[in-house]
Design an enzyme around this catalytic site. Structure first.
Site, short mmCIF file in Angstrom:
data_model
loop_
_atom_site.label_atom_id
_atom_site.label_comp_id
_atom_site.label_asym_id
_atom_site.label_seq_id
_atom_site.Cartn_x
_atom_site.Cartn_y
_atom_site.Cartn_z
N HIS A 147 6.21 3.00 8.98
CA HIS A 147 6.85 2.67 10.26
C HIS A 147 7.01 1.15 10.34
CE1 HIS A 147 2.83 1.53 11.42
NE2 HIS A 147 2.38 2.77 11.33
N HIS A 171 4.18 -1.06 9.10
CA HIS A 171 4.09 -1.22 7.64
C HIS A 171 5.17 -2.17 7.14
CE1 HIS A 171 2.36 3.01 8.04
NE2 HIS A 171 1.36 2.29 7.56
N GLU A 204 -3.73 -6.40 11.65
CA GLU A 204 -4.78 -6.67 12.65
C GLU A 204 -4.95 -5.49 13.60
OE1 GLU A 204 -5.57 -10.71 14.23
OE2 GLU A 204 -3.51 -11.03 13.59
N SER A 252 1.94 2.51 15.70
CA SER A 252 0.92 3.22 14.93
C SER A 252 1.45 4.59 14.50
CB SER A 252 -0.32 3.42 15.83
OG SER A 252 -1.09 4.50 15.39
#
Ligand code: PAF
Length: 283
Positions: free
Chosen positions: A34, A37, A148, A185
């Site tokens: 996604h 990435h 992070e 996410s």
């Protein structure tokens, strides 16, 4: 972009790249790529001449109760995304070549892996540390980019590299957010559109904390309670934990010291989806 499935072949390629003085950056994923990435790949592209992307759904980091077989594996889509993002090598091994018969050596992360996400998922970070170490040995990177968003994972991998004298630089990548602040996410696909809107409250809570610290509030427990209230007052959302930790050691922090950096960690359930988020805040 070359697709490699055999660890031995990937090692030979990485070794040759190193002999030719090519800088290698690796991005490790479990696929289902996604925006988050893609931002890691972009950072890898900026920091090295050769980018290796790994896609491996690591059974060792799933608990027996977690549904490993239901983890999304849109491989063809991932290949297309990786190619257009400028990945040079896609390393996508089979489980049997990472964990062959008689495999038995695993890593233990220690205290850093036991709290927060590690408490909910015992053994999870040992599985992450083991596979990340194997993937470092196979891809031989100079730099490795980790988001992070998974702040505890990032802290554990940084500690692993220090503790085991690994010659790789860990490069943290900032969290990518949707318009309402929701951190991008893989889990967001489980949210309905209403839940997705509401889940922006996690980021609002984090921003509230940042403002309170800028306004000189030193009691971190007071701020954490306020953040809990903000999130829990949204219908359908409840917090699992809201805690300040020291940004480096990940030890719980109760009182802010001027100039020091902290990370506010949040885990909350929106609808039936558990989400995590965090913000690094300087006191
Ligand atoms: O963050 C992930 O996707 C995984 O934990 C990682 C680092 C690829 C190890 O399997």
């Amino acid at each position: 972009m070359q697709i490699i499935t055999e660890p031995g072949q990937m090692q030979v390629i990485a070794e040759k790249l190193r002999l030719n003085r090519q800088l290698i950056a690796v991005v490790m994923t479990m696929g289902a790529l996604h925006e988050g990435h893609l931002s890691l790949i972009k950072l890898a592209r900026q920091s090295a001449g050769t980018v290796i992307l790994t896609i491996f759904v690591n059974p060792m980091q799933f608990a027996p109760t977690e549904e490993l077989h239901r983890y999304p594996r849109p491989f063809e889509q991932d290949v297309a995304l990786a190619r257009s993002a400028g990945v040079d090598y896609l390393f996508a091994p089979e489980v049997s070549s990472i964990y062959p018969d008689h495999f038995q050596t695993t890593l233990q992360c220690g205290a850093l892996g036991e709290h927060f996400e590690g408490k909910l998922r015992p053994g999870h970070f040992n599985g992450v540390a083991t596979v990340v170490s194997k993937l470092f040995n196979i891809t031989k990177p100079h730099r490795a980019i980790f988001g992070e968003k998974d702040a505890q994972q990032l802290a554990i991998i940084s500690q692993l590299v220090t503790d085991l004298n690994m010659e790789v630089t860990i490069v943290p990548a900032p969290i990518v957010r949707e318009e309402n602040g929701l951190a991008v996410s893989s889990r967001n696909i489980y949210l309905s559109s209403d839940e997705r809107n509401k889940a922006g409250i996690l980021y609002q809570g984090l921003c509230h904390a940042e403002k309170r610290m800028a306004g000189d509030e030193r009691n971190l427990q007071t701020i954490a309670r306020e953040v809990e209230e903000i999130i829990s007052s949204t219908p359908g959302c409840r917090t699992d934990y809201v805690n300040f930790v020291d940004a480096i050691s990940f030890e719980l922090a109760e009182t802010a010291e001027k100039g020091k950096e902290y990370r506010l960690l949040v885990a909350a359930i929106c609808g039936s989806t558990r989400l995590i988020d965090n913000l690094r805040i300087r006191a």
